[in-house]
Structures are given as structure tokens and as C-alpha cells.
Design a protein around this motif. Structure first.
Motif, PDB file in Angstrom:
ATOM      1  N   ALA A   1       0.826  -1.212   0.000  1.00  0.00           N
ATOM      2  CA  ALA A   1       0.000   0.000   0.000  1.00  0.00           C
ATOM      3  C   ALA A   1       0.860   1.261   0.000  1.00  0.00           C
ATOM      4  CB  ALA A   1      -0.954  -0.003   1.213  1.00  0.00           C
ATOM      5  N   ASP A   2       1.966   1.195  -0.701  1.00  0.00           N
ATOM      6  CA  ASP A   2       2.891   2.322  -0.736  1.00  0.00           C
ATOM      7  C   ASP A   2       2.877   3.033  -2.086  1.00  0.00           C
ATOM      8  OD1 ASP A   2       3.924   0.175  -2.051  1.00  0.00           O
ATOM      9  OD2 ASP A   2       5.864   0.178  -1.034  1.00  0.00           O
ATOM     10  N   GLY A   3       1.859   2.776  -2.887  1.00  0.00           N
ATOM     11  CA  GLY A   3       1.758   3.440  -4.173  1.00  0.00           C
ATOM     12  C   GLY A   3       0.453   3.068  -4.841  1.00  0.00           C
ATOM     13  N   PRO A   4       0.172   3.656  -5.996  1.00  0.00           N
ATOM     14  CA  PRO A   4      -1.125   3.421  -6.642  1.00  0.00           C
ATOM     15  C   PRO A   4      -1.204   2.137  -7.450  1.00  0.00           C
ATOM     16  CG  PRO A   4       0.135   5.034  -7.875  1.00  0.00           C
ATOM     17  CD  PRO A   4       0.954   4.706  -6.666  1.00  0.00           C
ATOM     18  N   GLU A   5      -0.061   1.531  -7.793  1.00  0.00           N
ATOM     19  CA  GLU A   5      -0.079   0.368  -8.683  1.00  0.00           C
ATOM     20  C   GLU A   5       0.206  -0.918  -7.931  1.00  0.00           C
ATOM     21  OE1 GLU A   5       1.136   0.948 -13.053  1.00  0.00           O
ATOM     22  OE2 GLU A   5       2.585   2.126 -11.914  1.00  0.00           O
ATOM     23  N   ILE A   6      -0.587  -1.919  -8.242  1.00  0.00           N
ATOM     24  CA  ILE A   6      -0.375  -3.253  -7.692  1.00  0.00           C
ATOM     25  C   ILE A   6       0.042  -4.170  -8.830  1.00  0.00           C
ATOM     26  CG2 ILE A   6      -1.418  -5.163  -6.420  1.00  0.00           C
ATOM     27  CD1 ILE A   6      -3.488  -3.212  -5.329  1.00  0.00           C
ATOM     28  N   PHE A   7       1.054  -4.976  -8.584  1.00  0.00           N
ATOM     29  CA  PHE A   7       1.509  -5.932  -9.595  1.00  0.00           C
ATOM     30  C   PHE A   7       1.262  -7.348  -9.090  1.00  0.00           C
ATOM     31  CE2 PHE A   7       4.045  -2.076 -10.048  1.00  0.00           C
ATOM     32  CZ  PHE A   7       3.852  -1.791 -11.393  1.00  0.00           C
TER      33      PHE A   7
END
Lengths: 239, 154
Positions: free
Chosen positions: A72-78
Motif C-alpha cells: 500500500a505504498d503506491g497506486p499500482e499493484i503488480f
């Protein structure tokens, strides 16, 4: 033997329709949605709140198997994505005994769904058209009853890490179904009287005094960070 | 499950001490082994410790089930000795409705490879967890004392 068969049959009838290879999504506003803000959990400015409905419009709901785990440290999940159909509009007051409302259930590959992304979006039609979150109810303080409608038209994308709560969630196996939960922390909107004035929740929250005249108000979700996954956190971006 | 935290070592000591006493009364034998442990420090971005926060640990071989749990001390610190199970260990720290998750990879030879934790960006506040491996010397402490005479029945 007959009794056993009857019990087995009864169980089959009442058992939830969750397949072993499925993942079910729920949304909740916890007991603050279903029971309201009641003493000692009043709003930060001392109002009791009773909600008649809390309508929420969700869309772009995706469960993820992320590796390494998304933090949860940015907008993109991979990772491997499982996209749920949407939009979905639910009433968080009309919830089950665990204060949850089912959003959707899908067949899912086995694994640990350890991240979840979802959006609050204004409804395209229907009762809350144009709004993503609508709270209706009655506020009470010092013998005064105030009917209110609070609504937000904000569109907010949430990229969340792993659900965090009393049990670890998101595991789908060949033998068992999994579930995940979107959690709206309503105390981030109204604060909590049973927490100190210096508590971060109370510093940032709107409280209710500014709505005390009653009627319809619009508000911004801004940086209130209402959306969580249990006690786990989400990266929030305005859309 | 809290026996797997720091107190686990003390419990092991107690068992080692008590077992020989059944066969050799009045003899007290203590054996201790220094094992690799994980030291966890949970605190807010302000530096304020997560005093007495709930700590829940998940092992790699059964990540859906709680492996161990306990309460951090007043400084937000907690220590536990993981089993010799290689893979990703996950630790939750929860307090006052907010939580943080940290993961650490333990290899076959037990070094801690990576650590990551979840930031809480709400209201410029962050929960942080630092995990540090310590005490991997593998040395042993052996102590034995005998009080009085051996039990004739032993």
C-alpha cells in the motif's frame, strides 16, 4: 442413521453457497454503520448518530495475488488479478450479523489474495446518481434531533495491501473458499468522543457540528482515508 | 502460542531443569542454547512506540493460521524465535484499530534476507516495524548444580 441424514440435509440447505474455489468480497462500515454512533462511541463533538442508510458505490474491484506483497505504498499493484464485475451499489446499514454486505463472489484460482484495489465512484444512475457515498439518518444531542443527508461526489481509487484483522483473509484453496473485505472507517468522518482530542482520528475528522442545522450537505472525502481493508491500509488517489 | 516468543527460551530451560530431577532428585541441570531470534520494533513516524500493541505471527508453512502471538512491551518491542522453516514469515502489529504488516524472508541457513512493512499514510502518520535478526552464534550454555545428596531411588 436417519437423524444423521436429516442433519446433513439441513446443513446442506443452510450452508452458504461458497464454492471451494471461490473468492467472496464483502463491504462493511462495522458496527458504527449498523448500530450507529452511540455512547461512548459518540462523534468527536458529542453527537449520537443513527443511520437509516449508508449507500456506497463501488467499482473497479480487483483482488490481487502480489509477490512480493503489495504494501500500500503506491497506486499500482503488480501480480495476478481477479477482476470483479461492477459497479456495485450497497447499503452498509442493511448488513448481516457481522456488519458485512456481500458485494460479489467469483471463481478464483487457489492462492493468497493479499491485495485489493477498488474505487469509490459516483453512481451513474439510481437513487444516489452522481454520488459515491451517501449517509442518511438522525443525529441527537442535548435533546435535539437532527435529520441529515451527507453526500460525497468524490471518485477515489484505493490500492490496498493485505486485509488485517482478527483472522487472516484471502486464502483460496482446493478445499476452502476465501473472502476479503472492504472496510469503511466511519470514525474517520466523524471522530470519536471516546478517543482523546489529540488522537489523529479526531484531528482530521469532520465531526458533526458543522452539519447540525440538518438537511442536505455535500462533503469531500479528501484526505480522510475512510477506506481500509480491515485495519490494513490503502493508498488513496483522487480519480 | 506465546511460548514461541522470548519466554520460549525460559520455558525450555524449565523443562530441561525439571526432566532430570525425576531421575536424580536434588540435582538441577540447566542447558541453554543460543538461537537466532527476531527482534521487532514497532513505532509511529513520530517516534512514539506502539506500546503494548498486539503482535501476531504467521509461519510460511501454514500462513493462514496464527503461529504465535503476544504483546509488545512499553517500547513497542517484541522478540520471538522462529522455527527452522524457510520462507516468508509475516508479522502483524495492531493497535487502536490500525495495523501494520511486515514480512521477512528466512532462507535455509536462517539469515533474514528482506524486510518490508506497510506505511500508514493517513494524516501523515506511519506505523513502522523494524525486524532485526540477532544471536546466531549457536553457542550453548551448560550449567549444573547439585544440592544435597542424590536420591537413593534414582
Amino acid at each position: 442413521m436417519r437423524k444423521t441424514a436429516c442433519l446433513a440435509a439441513a446443513f446442506c440447505i443452510v450452508a452458504p453457497a461458497l464454492h471451494a474455489d471461490s473468492l467472496t468480497l464483502f463491504a462493511t462500515g462495522e458496527d458504527l454503520a449498523t448500530a450507529g454512533f452511540t455512547a461512548p462511541k459518540l462523534t468527536r463533538d458529542g453527537w449520537a448518530l443513527e443511520f437509516s442508510r449508508i449507500m456506497v458505490s463501488f467499482d473497479q474491484i480487483t483482488a490481487w495475488q502480489s509477490n512480493p506483497p503489495f504494501m500500500a505504498d503506491g497506486p499500482e499493484i503488480f501480480g495476478e488479478a481477479l477482476v470483479f464485475p461492477g459497479p456495485v451499489i450497497v447499503d452498509l446499514v442493511d448488513a448481516d450479523e457481522d456488519d458485512r454486505v456481500k458485494l460479489a463472489s467469483m471463481v478464483a484460482a487457489p492462492g493468497h489474495y493479499n491485495a485489493l484495489s477498488w474505487a469509490l465512484v459516483p453512481a451513474a444512475s439510481g437513487e444516489i446518481e452522481g454520488y459515491s457515498l451517501v449517509l442518511e439518518g438522525v443525529a441527537r444531542k442535548d435533546g435535539q434531533d437532527v435529520a441529515f443527508t451527507l453526500r460525497s461526489a468524490d471518485a477515489m481509487m484505493h490500492a490496498c495491501g493485505e486485509y488485517m484483522g482478527d483472522t487472516r483473509k484471502g486464502f483460496v484453496t482446493d478445499d476452502s473458499a476465501g473472502d476479503l473485505e472492504i472496510t469503511l472507517h466511519l470514525d474517520h468522518l466523524f471522530g470519536r468522543a471516546d478517543k482523546g482530542a489529540e488522537d489523529e482520528t479526531n484531528i482530521a475528522a469532520l465531526g458533526f457540528d458543522s452539519f447540525a442545522a440538518g438537511g442536505v450537505y455535500e462533503f469531500s472525502l479528501g484526505d480522510l482515508h475512510v477506506g481500509h481493508v480491515g485495519e490494513g491500509h490503502c493508498h488513496v488517489t483522487s480519480m | 502460542m506465546s511460548l514461541r516468543c522470548r519466554s520460549a527460551l525460559l520455558l525450555c530451560l524449565a523443562l530441561v531443569v525439571s526432566a532430570p530431577q525425576m531421575a536424580l532428585a536434588h540435582a538441577a541441570i540447566m542447558e541453554a542454547e543460543v538461537a537466532q531470534a527476531i527482534r521487532l520494533h514497532a513505532f509511529y513516524e513520530t517516534g512514539e512506540p506502539m506500546s503494548q500493541a498486539q503482535v501476531i505471527i504467521y509461519a510460511p508453512d501454514d500462513p493462514a493460521q496464527v503461529w504465535g502471538q503476544g504483546i509488545a512491551d512499553m517500547d513497542g518491542r517484541y522478540e520471538f524465535i522462529p522455527d527452522a522453516i524457510a520462507g516468508r514469515w509475516s508479522v502483524q502489529v495492531r493497535q487502536a484499530g490500525h495495523g501494520v504488516m511486515a514480512h521477512l524472508e528466512i532462507g535455509a541457513n536462517a539469515p533474514v534476507i528482506t524486510v518490508s512493512s506497510t506505511p500508514d499514510t493517513w494524516a501523515q502518520r506511519a506505523l513502522m516495524v523494524a525486524l532485526v535478526a540477532w544471536g546466531a552464534l549457536g553457542t550453548a550454555l551448560y550449567a549444573r548444580s547439585r544440592k544435597g545428596k542424590p536420591d537413593a531411588s534414582a
